[in-house]
Design an enzyme around this catalytic site. Sequence first.
Site, PDB file in Angstrom:
ATOM      1  N   ARG A  95       0.690  -1.378  -0.050  1.00 54.46           N
ATOM      2  CA  ARG A  95      -0.269  -0.255   0.107  1.00 54.46           C
ATOM      3  C   ARG A  95       0.814   1.276   0.237  1.00 54.46           C
ATOM      4  O   ARG A  95       1.792   1.808   0.576  1.00 54.46           O
ATOM      5  CB  ARG A  95      -0.796   0.051   1.454  1.00 54.46           C
ATOM      6  CG  ARG A  95      -2.268  -0.834   1.200  1.00 54.46           C
ATOM      7  CD  ARG A  95      -3.089  -0.816   2.329  1.00 54.46           C
ATOM      8  NE  ARG A  95      -3.509  -0.009   2.462  1.00 54.46           N
ATOM      9  CZ  ARG A  95      -3.941   1.022   3.038  1.00 54.46           C
ATOM     10  NH1 ARG A  95      -2.959   1.095   4.365  1.00 54.46           N
ATOM     11  NH2 ARG A  95      -4.002   2.909   3.300  1.00 54.46           N
ATOM     12  N   LYS A 128       3.562  -7.831  11.306  1.00 52.11           N
ATOM     13  CA  LYS A 128       2.953  -8.318   9.658  1.00 52.11           C
ATOM     14  C   LYS A 128       3.510  -9.556   9.830  1.00 52.11           C
ATOM     15  O   LYS A 128       4.413 -10.132   9.590  1.00 52.11           O
ATOM     16  CB  LYS A 128       3.046  -7.534   9.124  1.00 52.11           C
ATOM     17  CG  LYS A 128       2.495  -7.382   8.129  1.00 52.11           C
ATOM     18  CD  LYS A 128       2.802  -5.878   6.923  1.00 52.11           C
ATOM     19  CE  LYS A 128       1.926  -6.008   6.109  1.00 52.11           C
ATOM     20  NZ  LYS A 128       2.142  -4.555   4.809  1.00 52.11           N
ATOM     21  N   ARG A 136      -1.455   3.081  13.134  1.00 53.77           N
ATOM     22  CA  ARG A 136       0.095   2.260  13.781  1.00 53.77           C
ATOM     23  C   ARG A 136      -0.446   2.079  15.358  1.00 53.77           C
ATOM     24  O   ARG A 136      -1.596   3.408  16.384  1.00 53.77           O
ATOM     25  CB  ARG A 136       1.106   3.172  13.405  1.00 53.77           C
ATOM     26  CG  ARG A 136       1.416   2.748  12.499  1.00 53.77           C
ATOM     27  CD  ARG A 136       2.041   2.070  11.723  1.00 53.77           C
ATOM     28  NE  ARG A 136       3.005   2.388  10.616  1.00 53.77           N
ATOM     29  CZ  ARG A 136       2.113   1.324   9.915  1.00 53.77           C
ATOM     30  NH1 ARG A 136       1.056   1.125   9.679  1.00 53.77           N
ATOM     31  NH2 ARG A 136       2.791   1.518   8.640  1.00 53.77           N
TER      32      ARG A 136
END
Length: 332
Positions: free
Chosen positions: A127, A192, A328
């Site tokens: 992204r 992630k 975040r």
Amino acid sequence: MSQAMERHFALIRMLADGQFHSGEAIAEHLGVTRAAVWKALRRTADQFDLEIESVRGRGYRLPVPLELLDREAILAAMSGRARAGLTRLEIQDQIDSTSAYLMREAALGMPSGVACLAERQTAGRGRRGRVWVSPFGVNLYLSLLWRFPLAPAALGGMSLAVGAVIADLLRSEGIEDLSLKWPNDLLWRRRKLAGLLLEVSGESQGPSHLVIGLGINLRMQPTQGASIEQPWASIEEAMPELSRCRNVLAGRLLEALVSALERYGREGLSPFIDLWRRFDRLHGEPVRLILGDRVIQGTHAGIAADGSLILETPEGRVPFQAGEVSLRAQES
């Protein structure tokens, strides 16, 4: 593909089993002289960031075998109904980006239901223009083209729907501690594990086409992921046995995607909202939203029925749309 590149892939396919192969056998397989074998091995190792072990009297091998992508094995892991939903399944040794390729081909009329997987991407994308690190043979890089009669705006919640079904599939395979970070990151223990990139094009009132790009860290080593600028995890950490089932996992992921796309086309986002919320582990936590040059602080208050992120701020609850912000968790 150049002759040199074909030779690289022929060598990798030979060594992928992790067994020792003699220099003589390699020379015969590649059609080169015995003296040229060492140079071919070094070039392949350097080109594809592979470790090749040499043992005198035994030959050469990859210390860790590679499960290369296999079209038939992937299809065998899918149900007949899911296979029927695919028009074509393409496997590429190397490509710039599986999603970029499908977007290019979609503009030229490629039909709905084409999936593309690659061993390596040279220009993998995340992204907001970020690079998606894509080393050879150790992760999954998968994209799927789907056409809808809907307007592009009607597909705005698709990233949440797809993220939810991917998280649910991995949970069903036995991986615990999964969470989703709005709008489209899949985390394992807050690192992630996978990312989604959805690209839509079409007429303002429809029809439109969508390319879903999915990258999952499977067996990537720390040195291979050293350039990633955020904490990351791999399937190998979360569930080692699943990391050794690359083709089976690819087939099950494709099945989940085909099912989700068909259902979204019929029912929209609503049937996926509750599933997404089950993996929303940041709900109620203080967060920062990065919106261009602005940083907005508040409390993550969940998602709305249209997939918007709701942020509790001093001014009240404010919705934010996917594609505009990055989320975040605040540092403690």
